[in-house]
Design an enzyme around this catalytic site. Structure first.
Site, mmCIF file in Angstrom:
data_model
loop_
_atom_site.group_PDB
_atom_site.id
_atom_site.type_symbol
_atom_site.label_atom_id
_atom_site.label_comp_id
_atom_site.label_asym_id
_atom_site.label_seq_id
_atom_site.Cartn_x
_atom_site.Cartn_y
_atom_site.Cartn_z
ATOM 1 N N GLU A 165 0.816 -1.225 0.000
ATOM 2 C CA GLU A 165 0.000 0.000 0.000
ATOM 3 C C GLU A 165 0.846 1.270 0.000
ATOM 4 O O GLU A 165 0.730 2.097 0.931
ATOM 5 C CB GLU A 165 -0.940 0.016 1.196
ATOM 6 C CG GLU A 165 -1.914 -1.124 1.231
ATOM 7 C CD GLU A 165 -3.000 -0.954 2.293
ATOM 8 O OE1 GLU A 165 -2.904 -0.031 3.114
ATOM 9 O OE2 GLU A 165 -3.951 -1.764 2.280
ATOM 10 N N GLU A 364 -5.039 -8.781 1.020
ATOM 11 C CA GLU A 364 -5.655 -8.434 2.307
ATOM 12 C C GLU A 364 -7.133 -8.173 2.084
ATOM 13 O O GLU A 364 -7.517 -7.547 1.086
ATOM 14 C CB GLU A 364 -5.073 -7.142 2.924
ATOM 15 C CG GLU A 364 -3.699 -7.249 3.487
ATOM 16 C CD GLU A 364 -3.209 -5.934 4.116
ATOM 17 O OE1 GLU A 364 -4.026 -5.116 4.568
ATOM 18 O OE2 GLU A 364 -1.986 -5.741 4.128
HETATM 19 C C1 BGP Z 1 -4.068 -2.107 5.627
HETATM 20 C C2 BGP Z 1 -2.640 -2.323 6.042
HETATM 21 C C3 BGP Z 1 -2.461 -3.193 7.227
HETATM 22 C C4 BGP Z 1 -3.580 -3.189 8.243
HETATM 23 C C5 BGP Z 1 -4.967 -3.054 7.634
HETATM 24 C C6 BGP Z 1 -6.086 -2.763 8.599
HETATM 25 O O1 BGP Z 1 -4.200 -0.847 5.081
HETATM 26 O O2 BGP Z 1 -1.862 -2.864 5.005
HETATM 27 O O3 BGP Z 1 -1.196 -2.892 7.738
HETATM 28 O O4 BGP Z 1 -3.313 -2.432 9.318
HETATM 29 O O5 BGP Z 1 -5.006 -2.078 6.636
HETATM 30 O O6 BGP Z 1 -6.293 -1.389 8.759
HETATM 31 P P1 BGP Z 1 -6.157 -0.646 10.136
HETATM 32 O O7 BGP Z 1 -5.001 -1.223 10.820
HETATM 33 O O8 BGP Z 1 -5.955 0.791 9.794
HETATM 34 O O9 BGP Z 1 -7.457 -0.867 10.835
#
Ligand code: BGP
Length: 464
Positions: A165, A364
């Site tokens: 990302e 993801e």
């Molecule tokens: C994505 C990232 C992760 C993870 C996930 C969940 O954007 O790659 O690292 O954290 O989001 O989001 P958050 O942690 O902001 O709730």
């Protein structure tokens, strides 16, 4: 029953900084530093120091992942753990030993390791010395770090990704203030976006030179499909620019080897276009990815901006579009994100039709929920039926895309074991496996048991 392709990846993703803990790490990344400076910004002041203790419990954790049917797993190599001296790329022996053990253990469990090289975790020293990703010097240093990783682990790791990302780095560090250094500087953000693309291409160039047998390299992008609020030309135009900025800025160079011309023209007209050379652009052209990882959480709905884009003020890309909240939308209120599984199909078709049907996987997808103890039964198992429904619905739409020919080879959940979520720390939990952060006791949730049946049968049935 919906059948998935043979050898489909069933797994989950985490990252070094969110799971390992800082144990024995000699250097700080930007998030370690941010926490050291301003712990009050992090939910309940919980930092990355212990995280999910993966540094100490990787063997047990990986065995648990295998026990819920996973055949593949992604994590990341922390630049700040592996390297002692960022200028000369001297390897920290303890860091290298740790990643060797993790990779060997993943393989010993019969899982495929996918190793990512940058997950928001730039060494803070490189920000302080050079301005981090604003600097092409840092781009070069990253390529050197990447090559070190390929040399050390490329005999066993066959799937690599350069960034996770990268757009979130631009947004968090330079636009919307949720990653250190929390600047608001659109012009710098534009340069950083370009530099991150260049860094990925340079890492791929090093990778190709080594010609590692059967190895492939990709990038993980958060593809948040854009949906216009209406058919009105002004909303359509807002969606066109949002799509250019949020998705095509990274997708097009990664897959087609060049930036979208319309975006370059717009940035030039606004006086914020990046500095680039012909040579760099050639590097980008010649070093595209082998496969794509797609992170998908929520759609991006937009409408025409409320305020004229040329109003006086700082240049930010969202001068061209406003967020639009669809009335009646389904939302995970703990995270504030709309739930829209249909987008999985739209992503699959977009890649099939506009990105030469490149091999890709869902790197993801997931749902962060607060205070999950409220759903615990008397056997101590979290009854997360909402997560099962979430994954089921996303997989159903993904399956439809695959059935129509999209070249998707896997699905990874965020995340195997509840891990540390940046500013939200441990507020929202995403795992198939719960982690009590006070005791570090880990237990499989109902969704983990359900996932095992899907993964092992390679089929998705109706949920009871
Ligand atoms: C994505 C990232 C992760 C993870 C996930 C969940 O954007 O790659 O690292 O954290 O989001 O989001 P958050 O942690 O902001 O709730």
């Amino acid at each position: 029953m919906k059948q998935f392709p043979e050898h489909f990846w069933w797994g989950a993703a985490t990252s070094g900084p969110q799971s390992e803990g800082r144990f024995h790490k000699k250097h700080a990344n930007v998030f370690d530093y941010f926490y050291d400076q301003e712990p009050e910004k992090f939910f309940n002041q919980v930092g990355p120091d212990t995280a999910s203790n993966f540094y100490n419990s990787y063997a047990e954790d990986l065995a648990m992942m295998r026990s819920i049917g996973m055949n593949s797993v992604r994590t990341s190599i922390q630049w700040t753990r592996l390297i002692d001296d960022f200028e000369t790329n001297t390897v920290d022996e303890a860091g290298a030993a740790f990643y060797n053990q993790v990779i060997d253990e993943i393989l010993a469990n019969g899982m495929i390791p996918v190793m990512n090289l940058h997950h928001f975790d730039l060494p803070v020293e490189l920000y302080q010395k050079y301005g981090g990703w604003e600097s092409k010097k840092v781009v070069e240093l990253f390529a050197g770090f990447a090559e070190t990783c390929f040399r050390l682990f490329g005999d066993r790791v066959k799937y690599w990704t350069t960034h996770n990302e990268p757009m979130v780095v631009v947004e968090g560090e330079y636009l919307y203030q949720f990653h250190y250094p929390n600047l608001v500087d659109g012009k710098k953000g534009v340069q950083v976006a370009y530099n991150l693309n260049l860094a990925s291409a340079k890492a791929i160039e090093r990778f190709k030179k080594l010609a590692l047998p059967e190895a492939q390299i990709g990038i993980v992008l958060n593809l948040t499909p854009t949906y216009a609020a209406s058919d009105k030309p002004s909303d359509q135009e807002a969606a066109r620019i949002a799509e250019l900025w949020n998705n095509k800025l990274f997708l097009e160079p990664a897959i087609h080897g060049h930036f979208p011309e319309e975006l370059e023209a717009l940035l030039a007209e606004d006086g914020v276009l990046w500095e680039s050379t012909r040579e760099e652009k050639q590097t980008i052209r010649e070093n595209t990815i082998d496969f794509l990882g797609v992170n998908y959480y929520h759609p991006n709905r937009v409408q025409a901006p409320d305020i004229a884009p040329n109003s006086v003020g700082e240049w930010l890309p969202n001068r061209y579009y406003d967020e639009y909240n669809l009335p009646g939308r389904r939302v995970n209120r703990d995270r504030g994100w709309e739930i829209y599984p249909e987008a999985m199909y739209d992503i699959a078709k977009n890649i099939q039709e506009n990105y030469r049907n490149i091999p890709w996987y869902v790197s993801e997808n997931g749902m962060g929920v607060s205070n999950e103890e409220r759903f615990m039964d008397d056997q101590g198992v979290i009854q997360d039926d909402y997560r099962i429904a979430f994954v089921h619905d996303h997989l159903s739409w993904l399956h439809k895309g695959i059935a129509e020919g999209s070249n998707c080879f896997g699905y990874h959940m965020w995340t195997p074991i509840d891990c540390w979520s940046w500013l939200n720390a441990y507020k929202n939990r995403y795992g198939f496996i719960a982690n009590d952060i006070h005791t570090q006791i880990k237990t499989v949730k109902k969704s983990g048991h359900w996932f095992k049946t899907v993964a092992e049968s390679n089929q998705l049935g109706a949920i009871k």
